[in-house]
Write an enzyme that holds these catalytic residues in place. Structure first.
Site, PDB file in Angstrom:
ATOM      1  N   HIS A 150       0.823  -1.223   0.000  1.00 39.22           N
ATOM      2  CA  HIS A 150       0.000   0.000   0.000  1.00 39.22           C
ATOM      3  C   HIS A 150       0.851   1.264   0.000  1.00 39.22           C
ATOM      4  O   HIS A 150       0.336   2.366  -0.218  1.00 39.22           O
ATOM      5  CB  HIS A 150      -0.970  -0.009   1.193  1.00 39.22           C
ATOM      6  CG  HIS A 150      -0.313   0.156   2.544  1.00 39.22           C
ATOM      7  ND1 HIS A 150       0.035  -0.919   3.326  1.00 39.22           N
ATOM      8  CD2 HIS A 150       0.058   1.264   3.226  1.00 39.22           C
ATOM      9  CE1 HIS A 150       0.556  -0.482   4.459  1.00 39.22           C
ATOM     10  NE2 HIS A 150       0.595   0.844   4.405  1.00 39.22           N
ATOM     11  N   ASP A 167       0.217  -7.809   1.232  1.00 36.72           N
ATOM     12  CA  ASP A 167       0.591  -6.406   1.444  1.00 36.72           C
ATOM     13  C   ASP A 167       2.117  -6.254   1.488  1.00 36.72           C
ATOM     14  O   ASP A 167       2.663  -5.528   2.327  1.00 36.72           O
ATOM     15  CB  ASP A 167      -0.036  -5.868   2.728  1.00 36.72           C
ATOM     16  CG  ASP A 167       0.028  -4.332   2.803  1.00 36.72           C
ATOM     17  OD1 ASP A 167       0.105  -3.702   1.724  1.00 36.72           O
ATOM     18  OD2 ASP A 167       0.011  -3.785   3.938  1.00 36.72           O
ATOM     19  N   SER A 199       4.854   2.280   8.010  1.00 36.51           N
ATOM     20  CA  SER A 199       4.522   1.118   7.169  1.00 36.51           C
ATOM     21  C   SER A 199       5.707   0.736   6.287  1.00 36.51           C
ATOM     22  O   SER A 199       6.304   1.582   5.600  1.00 36.51           O
ATOM     23  CB  SER A 199       3.316   1.443   6.279  1.00 36.51           C
ATOM     24  OG  SER A 199       2.159   1.615   7.091  1.00 36.51           O
TER      25      SER A 199
END
Length: 585
Positions: free
Chosen positions: A306, A340, A426
């Site tokens: 993402h 992911d 992230s």
């Protein structure tokens, strides 16, 4: 007994002293005001007439007797007993004034009885009315001189008080002075003696000094308090600095010490890992995203899908910033929305060392961990915590896709940590106390989410296990796509009981159990309820999907399931999905 105190019974009006010539009270003068001379007899007060004589003030005949001469008393007369008989006189009756002892006349009461003697008294004589009529004078016991009878006639016996024999006043015998503390009793009486200097006035009660003493004590306390306050004020005025600045103020020298830390300390681990961590800035048109990553073998950077998804749209740009603050551009090698994860290749690494990968299967709850990344664009941020849970099912990513690209959500069987993870972390590494990567920070739990933004950490961060990351990264680098593990079943989304139930009917042309698949080979059938996988009790379908995807193809699983109320156990082997959906690169 005198006329003024004697009982009045039996007296005629003519016998009352008030009917006679008015008589005054004797005048008493202070001793220091008398005009007497030593050796002379003082003149009597005016109420006594011109010379010493009858106390009543009447002129007396000169019989050569001394005034107020005490008589001698003869033996008292007999007294009457309570029974009426006469008691023999012990000392005889009082004699008559003439000194004769014939008859032994005694005093009689007006009723005719004689006065009774109730106590022994010294011998004394009776004064009697002279024989032969009234108006005569009372003779002295020795017969020299007599007291005149009261004016107006009548006979009344006068009792002389028991005075000692009086001596005539003369040059050698002056009269006694008046009392020094005589109280005034009318006109002619002397006033009380004057107050002595510094003493207490006559007749006045002594003054108490309580109020004066209390006042002095209070005054002393007030003076002491005022003096203390003035002293304190003076000390402050003398010692206060002249201004707000203190030229002599100093905090002392700076402590010296080494900056080296033990290799297994948090600082030591951070010092080894930080050079391998990078930050990524991704942009496509007017949209942008940021995140973190870490350098692995051969200069590849691992990050979250993402973070770089925007760069897959219209050839977006990726800028990589290293720990030494040097930047370079990068390109996507491969990405897997289902896990992911993504791999990016930078144009230049500037000598950055690669990071060490650990084993996530050896992680246990309570292990200390360190999260490193660029939260909110703050590169090189280090936070610490522990592993708070394992195999936490998490759905990450945007189901609607990023940049308009429709992508499936990521099902992660995550490592849960309380190390602070915020937007921007992230793709950064989660390392253990040895500096080895055990997870990739991917998601956080929040209490709310604002429009167009995210809230911060609440102590619930989630990381993709490094063993899954290792497999996906290898597949993305070697083939450009990641394999999708599966066991060949379709789940019933309407089931609400314990475990996960296999669908009973086909759906969208797909059978509940793939023929020849791992589940069918293990003996599972439609409608069976899977209770456990490798001893982990299942709660819902998402947890089952996350667990299967975290496994590598070829991994064997032990399954406990239930059919017709009976529990059974089976073993199956995970396989890769045929023809996985390709991802843009």
């Amino acid at each position: 007994m005198t006329d003024e105190t004697r009982p009045t019974e039996g007296r005629m009006p003519s016998e009352s002293p008030s009917s006679a010539e008015p008589q005054g009270r004797p005048d008493f003068l202070p001793a220091d005001d008398s005009g007497e001379q030593p050796g002379q007899r003082p003149e009597p007060p005016a109420s006594f007439g011109h010379s010493w004589g009858d106390p009543s003030g009447r002129p007396t005949e000169s019989h050569g007797s001394r005034p107020y001469e005490s008589p001698s008393y003869g033996p008292p007369a007999g007294r009457e007993t309570p029974g009426g008989a006469q008691e023999p006189a012990a000392n005889g009756a009082f004699g008559n004034p003439g000194g004769a002892n014939s008859g032994g006349v005694s005093f009689e009461s007006p009723s005719g009885g004689s006065y009774e003697i109730l106590s022994h008294e010294p011998p004394r004589r009776d004064f009697a009315v002279p024989q032969g009529g009234s108006g005569g004078a009372f003779g002295s016991p020795q017969g020299s001189g007599a007291f005149g009878a009261p004016q107006g006639g009548g006979t009344r016996a006068y009792e002389m008080p028991p005075f000692p024999p009086a001596q005539p006043y003369g040059p050698g015998n002056p009269p006694p002075p008046p009392p020094r503390q005589a109280f005034g009793m009318g006109a002619g009486w002397a006033p009380p003696p004057p107050a002595q200097p510094g003493g207490i006035a006559f007749g006045a009660a002594p003054q108490r000094r309580t109020h004066a003493t209390g006042f002095l004590v209070t005054l002393a306390l007030v003076i002491a308090l005022v003096a203390s306050l003035l002293g304190s004020l003076g000390t402050y005025l003398l010692t206060k600095p002249s201004s707000a600045n203190d030229p002599s103020f100093s905090l002392g020298p700076v402590p010296t010490g080494a900056t080296n830390r033990a290799p297994d300390s948090i600082a030591g681990v951070a010092a080894r890992v930080l050079p391998s961590v990078v930050s990524l800035e991704v942009g496509s048109g007017t949209e942008g995203a940021s995140g973190s990553g870490f350098l692995i073998k051969n200069g590849y950077v691992v990050t979250n899908n993402h973070v770089v998804a925007l760069a897959a749209k219209d050839d977006g740009e990726i800028e990589i910033r290293f720990h030494n603050r040097k930047t370079t551009r990068g390109r996507i090698v491969g990405r897997d929305p289902g896990s992911d994860l993504a791999v990016v290749k930078p144009e230049e690494t500037f000598g950055t060392p690669e990071i060490t990968l650990g084993n996530s299967d050896q992680v246990v709850v309570g292990d200390p961990v360190i999260a490193i990344g660029s939260p909110l664009g703050l590169t090189g941020t280090v936070t610490t915590g522990i592993v708070s849970s394992l195999n936490r099912p998490v759905i990450a990513g945007d189901e609607g896709g990023q940049g308009g690209v429709e992508e499936e959500p990521a099902f992660i069987s995550a490592i849960q940590t309380d190390a602070a993870i915020n937007p921007g972390n992230s793709g950064g590494p989660l390392v253990n106390s040895r500096g080895e990567v055990v997870g990739v920070n991917s998601a956080i739990a929040t209490l709310s989410r604002s429009v167009g933004g995210q809230s911060g950490s609440i102590g619930l961060g989630f990381a993709i296990p490094v063993n899954q990351t290792r497999r996906v990264a290898e597949e993305l680098i070697t083939t450009g796509r990641a394999k999708r593990p599966k066991i060949g079943i379709m789940l019933d989304p309407t089931y609400k009981g314990q475990g996960v139930r296999i669908a009973s009917e086909p759906r969208e042309g797909n059978q509940p159990v793939d023929a020849g698949g791992p589940a069918a080979q293990a003996g599972l059938k439609p409608g069976d309820v899977i209770l456990e996988i490798d001893g982990l009790r299942l709660e819902d379908g998402n947890e089952l999907i996350a667990l299967i995807r975290s496994k590598s193809p070829g991994a064997k699983l032990t399954i406990k399931y239930q059919r017709d109320g009976q529990e059974r156990t089976a073993t199956l082997t995970v396989v890769a999905e045929d023809g996985p959906t390709p991802t843009p690169s």
